[in-house]
Enzyme design. Structure first.
Site, PDB file in Angstrom:
ATOM      1  N   MET A   1       0.834  -1.201   0.000  1.00 56.71           N
ATOM      2  CA  MET A   1       0.000   0.000   0.000  1.00 56.71           C
ATOM      3  C   MET A   1       0.874   1.259   0.000  1.00 56.71           C
ATOM      4  SD  MET A   1      -3.416  -0.959   2.083  1.00 56.71           S
ATOM      5  CE  MET A   1      -2.805  -0.680   3.729  1.00 56.71           C
TER       6      MET A   1
ATOM      7  N   HIS B   1       8.909   1.268   3.580  1.00 55.19           N
ATOM      8  CA  HIS B   1       9.954   1.270   4.605  1.00 55.19           C
ATOM      9  C   HIS B   1      10.798   0.008   4.424  1.00 55.19           C
ATOM     10  CE1 HIS B   1       7.404  -1.674   6.537  1.00 55.19           C
ATOM     11  NE2 HIS B   1       6.415  -0.812   6.630  1.00 55.19           N
TER      12      HIS B   1
ATOM     13  N   GLY C   1      10.808  -2.756   5.837  1.00 59.31           N
ATOM     14  CA  GLY C   1      10.057  -4.018   5.801  1.00 59.31           C
ATOM     15  C   GLY C   1       9.669  -4.361   4.370  1.00 59.31           C
ATOM     16  N   HIS C   2       9.073  -3.391   3.676  1.00 62.00           N
ATOM     17  CA  HIS C   2       8.712  -3.616   2.271  1.00 62.00           C
ATOM     18  C   HIS C   2       9.958  -3.941   1.438  1.00 62.00           C
ATOM     19  CE1 HIS C   2       5.498  -0.589   3.525  1.00 62.00           C
ATOM     20  NE2 HIS C   2       4.756  -1.589   3.095  1.00 62.00           N
TER      21      HIS C   2
ATOM     22  N   GLN D   1      -2.866 -12.367   7.709  1.00 55.73           N
ATOM     23  CA  GLN D   1      -2.923 -12.165   6.258  1.00 55.73           C
ATOM     24  C   GLN D   1      -2.172 -13.274   5.522  1.00 55.73           C
ATOM     25  OE1 GLN D   1      -2.709  -8.199   4.194  1.00 55.73           O
ATOM     26  NE2 GLN D   1      -0.575  -8.764   3.994  1.00 55.73           N
TER      27      GLN D   1
ATOM     28  N   VAL E   1      10.645  -7.061   9.875  1.00 53.09           N
ATOM     29  CA  VAL E   1      11.766  -6.124  10.039  1.00 53.09           C
ATOM     30  C   VAL E   1      11.382  -5.135  11.141  1.00 53.09           C
ATOM     31  CG1 VAL E   1      13.175  -4.359   8.906  1.00 53.09           C
ATOM     32  CG2 VAL E   1      12.430  -6.393   7.632  1.00 53.09           C
TER      33      VAL E   1
ATOM     34  N   SER F   1       3.993   1.415   8.108  1.00 58.66           N
ATOM     35  CA  SER F   1       3.676   2.739   7.556  1.00 58.66           C
ATOM     36  C   SER F   1       2.915   3.564   8.584  1.00 58.66           C
ATOM     37  CB  SER F   1       2.829   2.591   6.294  1.00 58.66           C
ATOM     38  OG  SER F   1       3.467   1.733   5.368  1.00 58.66           O
ATOM     39  N   ARG F   2       2.177   2.900   9.469  1.00 54.19           N
ATOM     40  CA  ARG F   2       1.347   3.607  10.452  1.00 54.19           C
ATOM     41  C   ARG F   2       2.170   4.173  11.613  1.00 54.19           C
ATOM     42  NH1 ARG F   2      -2.775  -0.570   8.888  1.00 54.19           N
ATOM     43  NH2 ARG F   2      -4.533   0.617   8.047  1.00 54.19           N
TER      44      ARG F   2
END
Ligand code: AMP
Length: 283
Positions: free
Chosen positions: A27, A31, A33-34, A150, A173, A183-184
């Site tokens: 989305m 960061h 993690g992505h 998920q 991560v 992201s939040r």
């Protein structure tokens, strides 16, 4: 790197690629993690495609869709630096034209935990991931352990619907203080940010007890609870000790490993985290 906004343009660019394709759905507001998912795809596949789409159907009416953080230019710079070939950035009407009326419902694994607190969330997730898989036509798709339920739901969907894609799960991560990258996290003010690592500390308490031989699910849940109670800025939503492949809540002794997961509110921000307790006693 090609940035494609329509399904037609993406399919045309994808058709030019030979060899294996790895796909990372996101989305955006990327960061580390992505980027870890992207690097894993880069290492294991000939080409890498990333999607950036803030999927409206997985947000509830009182959730943060409108204020979800976005920064496409920065995201594209990060993906360019990772050697990504294709980036799919559709607008909402491209994915959900006005007459869109088909949704994917995964039963059972969507019932507890996040599914119970966020009605419709996993229907939105399964639907968009199914659509993206049909558009991207990748051999492998990469998801983060950070969103543990998920991963279970996506694996179930691909198995049940015979989707020709291998699902790869990448470890969470974290920031140096243990907070899972999200992201939040930008929503947190400095005091909230300072309080947030208690989530991982609680999970680590459970891991330590497990490594010391504790197998009672109730004792592990209680250890997480006790840790989070020490932080007044954090309101625990749930803590769960569950069977990792079905997410059935464990009562009594853990026999085959467990997923310890939690959700908590810090101010208006809802964060989730989890750890896996391995069947061999590791965590
Ligand atoms: P999102 O953009 O939040 O939908 O996340 C896109 C993908 O990145 C999902 O598969 C997430 O599980 C994964 N992801 C998000 N945060 C992390 C993290 N801290 N570590 C590993 N993967 C993550």
């Amino acid at each position: 790197m090609q940035v494609l906004e329509t399904i037609g343009a993406f399919r045309a660019a994808r058709a030019e690629l030979t060899g294996s394709l790895g796909f990372v759905p996101t989305m955006g507001y990327l960061h580390e993690g992505h980027l870890e998912l992207v690097r894993r795809a880069r290492a294991e596949c000939d080409h890498v495609a990333v999607s950036i789409f803030v999927n409206p159907t997985q947000f509830g009416p009182n959730e943060d869709l409108a204020r979800y953080p976005r920064d496409l230019p920065r995201d594209l710079d990060l993906l360019r630096a990772e050697g990504v070939e294709l980036v799919f950035v559709p607008g909402p009407p491209e994915m959900y034209p006005p007459d869109h009326s088909t949704f994917v419902v995964v039963e059972r694994a969507t019932a507890p935990l996040e599914g119970a607190r966020r009605p419709g969330h996993f229907q939105g997730v399964a639907t968009i991931v199914c659509k993206l898989f049909n558009i991207v036509a990748a051999q492998r798709a990469y998801f983060g352990q950070k969103d543990a339920q998920q991963t279970v739901v996506i694996r179930q969907m691909t198995r049940d619907l015979n989707m020709p894609v291998e699902i790869v799960i990448v470890p969470t991560v974290r920031e140096p203080d243990g907070l899972a990258k999200s992201s939040r996290n930008v929503y947190l003010d400095p005091a909230q940010r300072a309080a947030a690592p208690v989530l991982y500390r609680g999970l680590q308490q459970a891991a330590t007890l497990y490594q010391q031989g504790e197998r009672d699910a109730g004792m592990l849940r209680a250890a997480v609870l006790r840790t989070l109670e020490q932080e007044p800025l954090v309101a625990l939503d749930y803590v769960s000790v569950a069977e990792p492949s079905t997410l059935t809540e464990t009562e009594g002794p853990i026999r085959q490993g467990a997923l310890v997961s939690l959700a908590a509110r810090i101010g208006a921000t809802r964060l989730i985290d989890n750890i896996l307790l391995e069947p061999d006693g590791r965590a």
